[in-house]
Design a protein around this motif. Structure first.
Motif, PDB file in Angstrom:
ATOM      1  N   GLY A   1       0.801  -1.218   0.000  1.00 41.17           N
ATOM      2  CA  GLY A   1       0.000   0.000   0.000  1.00 41.17           C
ATOM      3  C   GLY A   1       0.837   1.273   0.000  1.00 41.17           C
ATOM      4  N   ARG A   2       2.037   1.197  -0.525  1.00 40.48           N
ATOM      5  CA  ARG A   2       2.873   2.398  -0.637  1.00 40.48           C
ATOM      6  C   ARG A   2       2.711   3.005  -2.007  1.00 40.48           C
ATOM      7  NH1 ARG A   2       3.355   1.565   4.540  1.00 40.48           N
ATOM      8  NH2 ARG A   2       5.372   0.844   5.290  1.00 40.48           N
ATOM      9  N   ARG A   3       3.122   4.265  -2.095  1.00 40.22           N
ATOM     10  CA  ARG A   3       2.976   4.963  -3.355  1.00 40.22           C
ATOM     11  C   ARG A   3       4.317   5.128  -4.043  1.00 40.22           C
ATOM     12  NH1 ARG A   3       0.296  10.530  -4.350  1.00 40.22           N
ATOM     13  NH2 ARG A   3       0.059  10.172  -6.573  1.00 40.22           N
ATOM     14  N   VAL A   4       4.367   4.827  -5.331  1.00 38.37           N
ATOM     15  CA  VAL A   4       5.574   5.064  -6.115  1.00 38.37           C
ATOM     16  C   VAL A   4       5.225   6.074  -7.199  1.00 38.37           C
ATOM     17  CG1 VAL A   4       7.284   4.045  -7.663  1.00 38.37           C
ATOM     18  CG2 VAL A   4       6.496   2.752  -5.686  1.00 38.37           C
ATOM     19  N   ILE A   5       6.011   7.125  -7.283  1.00 40.72           N
ATOM     20  CA  ILE A   5       5.743   8.180  -8.254  1.00 40.72           C
ATOM     21  C   ILE A   5       6.936   8.332  -9.179  1.00 40.72           C
ATOM     22  CG2 ILE A   5       5.315  10.651  -8.549  1.00 40.72           C
ATOM     23  CD1 ILE A   5       4.013  10.533  -5.724  1.00 40.72           C
ATOM     24  N   LYS A   6       6.668   8.338 -10.480  1.00 40.05           N
ATOM     25  CA  LYS A   6       7.732   8.551 -11.461  1.00 40.05           C
ATOM     26  C   LYS A   6       7.684   9.998 -11.923  1.00 40.05           C
ATOM     27  CE  LYS A   6       6.412   4.168 -13.441  1.00 40.05           C
ATOM     28  NZ  LYS A   6       5.979   3.491 -14.656  1.00 40.05           N
ATOM     29  N   VAL A   7       8.840  10.597 -12.039  1.00 40.61           N
ATOM     30  CA  VAL A   7       8.856  11.969 -12.558  1.00 40.61           C
ATOM     31  C   VAL A   7       9.776  12.074 -13.773  1.00 40.61           C
ATOM     32  CG1 VAL A   7       8.389  12.962 -10.285  1.00 40.61           C
ATOM     33  CG2 VAL A   7      10.754  12.748 -11.085  1.00 40.61           C
ATOM     34  N   ASP A   8       9.523  13.114 -14.542  1.00 39.68           N
ATOM     35  CA  ASP A   8      10.351  13.402 -15.711  1.00 39.68           C
ATOM     36  C   ASP A   8      11.789  13.701 -15.254  1.00 39.68           C
ATOM     37  OD1 ASP A   8      11.570  14.466 -17.908  1.00 39.68           O
ATOM     38  OD2 ASP A   8       9.919  15.804 -18.439  1.00 39.68           O
ATOM     39  N   PRO A   9      12.767  12.955 -15.764  1.00 40.95           N
ATOM     40  CA  PRO A   9      14.140  13.133 -15.288  1.00 40.95           C
ATOM     41  C   PRO A   9      14.867  14.336 -15.892  1.00 40.95           C
ATOM     42  CG  PRO A   9      14.069  11.409 -16.942  1.00 40.95           C
ATOM     43  CD  PRO A   9      12.646  11.858 -16.727  1.00 40.95           C
ATOM     44  N   LYS A  10      14.176  15.055 -16.762  1.00 37.56           N
ATOM     45  CA  LYS A  10      14.847  16.157 -17.447  1.00 37.56           C
ATOM     46  C   LYS A  10      15.377  17.210 -16.471  1.00 37.56           C
ATOM     47  CE  LYS A  10      14.176  17.887 -22.063  1.00 37.56           C
ATOM     48  NZ  LYS A  10      13.294  18.548 -23.001  1.00 37.56           N
ATOM     49  N   TYR A  11      16.620  17.529 -16.604  1.00 38.93           N
ATOM     50  CA  TYR A  11      17.298  18.593 -15.839  1.00 38.93           C
ATOM     51  C   TYR A  11      17.432  18.329 -14.336  1.00 38.93           C
ATOM     52  CZ  TYR A  11      16.071  21.128 -20.087  1.00 38.93           C
ATOM     53  OH  TYR A  11      15.908  21.494 -21.389  1.00 38.93           O
ATOM     54  N   THR A  12      17.051  17.152 -13.876  1.00 40.92           N
ATOM     55  CA  THR A  12      17.116  16.938 -12.427  1.00 40.92           C
ATOM     56  C   THR A  12      18.545  17.032 -11.909  1.00 40.92           C
ATOM     57  OG1 THR A  12      17.115  14.573 -12.825  1.00 40.92           O
ATOM     58  CG2 THR A  12      15.028  15.553 -12.153  1.00 40.92           C
ATOM     59  N   SER A  13      19.516  16.784 -12.781  1.00 38.94           N
ATOM     60  CA  SER A  13      20.903  16.879 -12.318  1.00 38.94           C
ATOM     61  C   SER A  13      21.554  18.192 -12.736  1.00 38.94           C
ATOM     62  CB  SER A  13      21.718  15.691 -12.844  1.00 38.94           C
ATOM     63  OG  SER A  13      21.693  15.690 -14.248  1.00 38.94           O
ATOM     64  N   GLN A  14      20.770  19.063 -13.341  1.00 40.44           N
ATOM     65  CA  GLN A  14      21.336  20.346 -13.784  1.00 40.44           C
ATOM     66  C   GLN A  14      20.822  21.542 -12.980  1.00 40.44           C
ATOM     67  OE1 GLN A  14      21.055  20.950 -18.051  1.00 40.44           O
ATOM     68  NE2 GLN A  14      21.220  18.769 -18.439  1.00 40.44           N
ATOM     69  N   ASP A  15      19.601  21.409 -12.478  1.00 43.48           N
ATOM     70  CA  ASP A  15      18.991  22.556 -11.791  1.00 43.48           C
ATOM     71  C   ASP A  15      19.452  22.664 -10.339  1.00 43.48           C
ATOM     72  OD1 ASP A  15      17.691  22.995 -14.104  1.00 43.48           O
ATOM     73  OD2 ASP A  15      15.698  22.402 -13.398  1.00 43.48           O
ATOM     74  N   CYS A  16      19.688  23.882  -9.905  1.00 41.50           N
ATOM     75  CA  CYS A  16      19.989  24.107  -8.492  1.00 41.50           C
ATOM     76  C   CYS A  16      18.695  23.921  -7.696  1.00 41.50           C
ATOM     77  CB  CYS A  16      20.533  25.519  -8.281  1.00 41.50           C
ATOM     78  SG  CYS A  16      20.702  25.933  -6.530  1.00 41.50           S
ATOM     79  N   PRO A  17      18.715  23.050  -6.685  1.00 45.60           N
ATOM     80  CA  PRO A  17      17.489  22.798  -5.931  1.00 45.60           C
ATOM     81  C   PRO A  17      17.070  23.990  -5.067  1.00 45.60           C
ATOM     82  CG  PRO A  17      19.310  21.512  -5.031  1.00 45.60           C
ATOM     83  CD  PRO A  17      19.826  22.184  -6.274  1.00 45.60           C
ATOM     84  N   VAL A  18      17.966  24.951  -4.893  1.00 49.49           N
ATOM     85  CA  VAL A  18      17.636  26.109  -4.057  1.00 49.49           C
ATOM     86  C   VAL A  18      17.109  27.267  -4.899  1.00 49.49           C
ATOM     87  CG1 VAL A  18      18.529  27.829  -2.445  1.00 49.49           C
ATOM     88  CG2 VAL A  18      19.284  25.439  -2.273  1.00 49.49           C
ATOM     89  N   CYS A  19      17.865  27.642  -5.956  1.00 47.99           N
ATOM     90  CA  CYS A  19      17.464  28.839  -6.707  1.00 47.99           C
ATOM     91  C   CYS A  19      17.005  28.540  -8.136  1.00 47.99           C
ATOM     92  CB  CYS A  19      18.604  29.853  -6.733  1.00 47.99           C
ATOM     93  SG  CYS A  19      19.942  29.386  -7.869  1.00 47.99           S
TER      94      CYS A  19
END
Ligand SMILES: [Zn+2]
Length: 167
Positions: free
Chosen positions: A102-120
């Motif tokens: 009964g857990r949830r697994v969510i897939k997201v678009d991997p685009k830019y996930t390693s390029q964008d600054c998570p803060v700004c």
């Protein structure tokens, strides 16, 4: 046996096979041994996948990962086939175990996930060997994988197919 132990064994078995005369009984025997070893390694990998999936499912109510199908997983062509096959298998096991619990697994678009600054949000492409994430805009300093993980989670919160249920 450790992964490394298996790798050594595999190299030995391959070497042995290459020294036998093709079609001979010894060649056939060496070939069977090699195939057996490949099976063992595949089993060990699957066991490992089950273990990790179990751990994640026990620990987290929601699990977010990059969608494999959007642009493939590998950010480098390096060993892409093998890596993707292993990852696909793991995600299958994870999805199954999560559904069962009964857990949830969510897939997201991997685009830019390693390029964008998570803060700004500043976007910059980095070569794969750069393990540290430093943002030239806001000075944030993180491990590359941590920065990507934060982005992946944030995406799960904002995408329409994502998380209403995360809160
Ligand atoms: Zn920044």
């Amino acid at each position: 046996m450790s992964i490394k132990g298996y790798q050594t064994k595999l190299a030995e078995a391959q070497g042995k096979l290459s020294r036998k005369k093709k079609g001979s009984n010894r060649y056939k025997k060496a070939k069977r041994q090699l195939a057996k070893l490949h099976r063992k390694i595949a089993n060990q990998r699957r066991d490992f996948h089950h273990k990790v999936a179990r751990k994640l499912v026990n620990r987290y109510g929601v699990i977010v990962h990059e969608d494999l199908n959007i642009n493939g997983l590998s950010r480098s062509p390096l060993a892409k086939g093998v890596l993707d096959a292993g990852w696909a298998q793991f995600l299958q096991i994870l999805a199954y175990k999560a559904a069962e619990a009964g857990r949830r697994v969510i897939k997201v678009d991997p685009k830019y996930t390693s390029q964008d600054c998570p803060v700004c949000g500043y976007r910059e492409k980095r070569p794969l060997w750069v393990r540290e994430f430093t943002c030239p805009s806001c000075g944030t300093l993180l491990h590359r994988d941590v920065a990507a993980a934060v982005n992946i989670l944030a995406r799960a919160r904002t995408e329409p197919a994502g998380i209403g249920a995360l809160t």
